[in-house]
Design a protein around this motif. Structure first.
Motif, PDB file in Angstrom:
ATOM      1  N   TYR A  44       0.820  -1.207   0.000  1.00 25.50           N
ATOM      2  CA  TYR A  44       0.000   0.000   0.000  1.00 25.50           C
ATOM      3  C   TYR A  44       0.857   1.261   0.000  1.00 25.50           C
ATOM      4  N   HIS A  45       0.542   2.145  -0.944  1.00 25.21           N
ATOM      5  CA  HIS A  45       1.054   3.517  -0.949  1.00 25.21           C
ATOM      6  C   HIS A  45       2.577   3.542  -0.925  1.00 25.21           C
ATOM      7  N   SER A  69      -2.511  -1.519  -3.650  1.00 20.62           N
ATOM      8  CA  SER A  69      -3.225  -0.269  -3.882  1.00 20.62           C
ATOM      9  C   SER A  69      -2.334   0.949  -3.648  1.00 20.62           C
ATOM     10  N   TYR A  70      -2.585   1.970  -4.470  1.00 22.27           N
ATOM     11  CA  TYR A  70      -1.988   3.298  -4.293  1.00 22.27           C
ATOM     12  C   TYR A  70      -0.462   3.274  -4.333  1.00 22.27           C
ATOM     13  N   SER A  95      -5.750   1.741  -8.161  1.00 22.06           N
ATOM     14  CA  SER A  95      -5.172   3.095  -8.184  1.00 22.06           C
ATOM     15  C   SER A  95      -3.654   3.087  -8.044  1.00 22.06           C
ATOM     16  N   ASN A  96      -3.002   2.214  -8.813  1.00 25.90           N
ATOM     17  CA  ASN A  96      -1.545   2.111  -8.732  1.00 25.90           C
ATOM     18  C   ASN A  96      -0.890   2.967  -9.814  1.00 25.90           C
ATOM     19  N   THR A  98      -0.122   7.604 -10.613  1.00 32.50           N
ATOM     20  CA  THR A  98      -0.291   8.971 -10.136  1.00 32.50           C
ATOM     21  C   THR A  98      -0.001   9.918 -11.282  1.00 32.50           C
TER      22      THR A  98
END
Length: 325
Positions: A44-45, A69-70, A95-96, A98
């Motif tokens: 994550y993130h 995710s992210y 949502s991988n 940006t």
């Protein structure tokens, strides 16, 4: 700048119930590994990829039941190397990417500097985010290095089945892929396209839904285009597709410079432009399709548009608005 876990030279590595966040890559197999299992993890993130196959020689790897995710550099990413038997199942991959990073995908297979094949993506929810230019849920770049005496190696052996795909620029983006099956998926909120195939061959695309379900198409999503595009493709079978509500494209399904398409049993409904466009397409068979735009405010357009091409056969289609040549 640290990776969560890097694996080099391992046999039967199992990573389970691990959480990695605020690192670079979550899990990074590199150089050479065999028989890897990643299960029940939270990646994550991170600033890089969730799982990054980094120019690795790796056969037999399973990614199961994980949340990925992210991560700014992609969800599951393979670049270069020689990866075979990659199985991604029952994961939430979200949502991988940006806007601040180069275009990526929730699942990105890039054979440019190597080869990846024998890939199965099954039973996953794969979605977000549309604000990143060039975003995709699954992107497979199949043109790899020459293989033996084959100067035109195109990799694939790809199965994408029973997934939920939504909210990116392109839901599935196939570039120079040979050999793929896509069936049993639900597609939605593809801002530019639901399916884009360029320079591909030997694709079998079976029953899938490409639907404009109203609760998902409010706000900025009202401008979503959707639609299917096949450009410079050959030897393609499309069967039992259900397509509803494509917007602003010349046709809901566009086949440009195609060769040897077999299209049967498809329903193409309530879409802007033609339902099906064949442009400079040859040696193809279109049978048993139903194409209609039932909207009261529909703009005049034929159900089927044919521009150029040769040696195509059309039979037993129900075209509510006729055809144009």
């Amino acid at each position: 700048e640290a990776d969560g876990i890097e694996a080099t030279g391992t046999m039967q590595l199992t990573i389970t119930r691990v959480s990695v966040h605020e690192a670079r890559h979550g899990v990074r197999p590199s150089v050479r590994n065999r028989n890897v299992i990643i299960s029940d993890c939270h990646l994550y993130h991170n600033s890089g990829a969730g799982v990054f196959y980094d120019h690795v020689d790796l056969h037999q790897s399973n990614i199961i039941g994980s949340h990925i995710s992210y991560n700014a550099g992609g969800g599951v990413v393979t670049r270069g190397g020689a990866v075979r038997n990659l199985h991604i199942g029952t994961c939430d991959i979200e949502s991988n990417m940006t806007p601040e990073a180069p275009p990526s995908a929730n699942v990105l297979i890039d054979c440019t500097d190597g080869s990846t094949a024998e890939v199965s993506i099954t039973g996953c929810t794969i979605q977000h985010n549309s604000v990143s230019p060039g975003s995709a849920n699954v992107r497979f770049i199949g043109k790899g290095k020459p293989y033996g005496n084959d100067e035109t190696a195109r990799w694939g052996h790809l199965s994408i089945c029973d997934n939920v795909l939504s909210d990116v620029s392109v839901n599935i983006d196939l570039q120079e892929v040979r050999g793929a099956v896509i069936t049993g998926n639900t597609f939605g909120v593809g801002f530019e396209h639901d399916l884009l195939a360029v320079g591909c061959s030997n694709l079998a695309i079976g029953p899938n839904t490409f639907d404009r379900n109203p609760p998902y198409y409010r706000g900025k999503a009202a401008a979503v285009k959707g639609g299917l595009v096949f450009r410079d493709c050959r030897d393609i079978t499309l069967t039992g597709l259900h397509i509803d509500g494509v917007r602003t494209h010349p046709a809901a399904v566009q086949i440009v410079n195609g060769d040897t398409f077999n299209i049967s049993g498809c329903s193409i409904l309530d879409s802007d432009g033609a339902g099906l466009l064949l442009q400079n397409t040859r040696h193809s068979l279109i049978t048993g399709c139903l194409i209609a735009d039932r909207r009261q405010d529909r703009q005049p357009a034929p159900s089927l548009r044919i521009e150029g091409g040769e040696d195509n056969t059309f039979a037993n289609n129900k075209l509510a608005h006729g055809e144009a040549k």
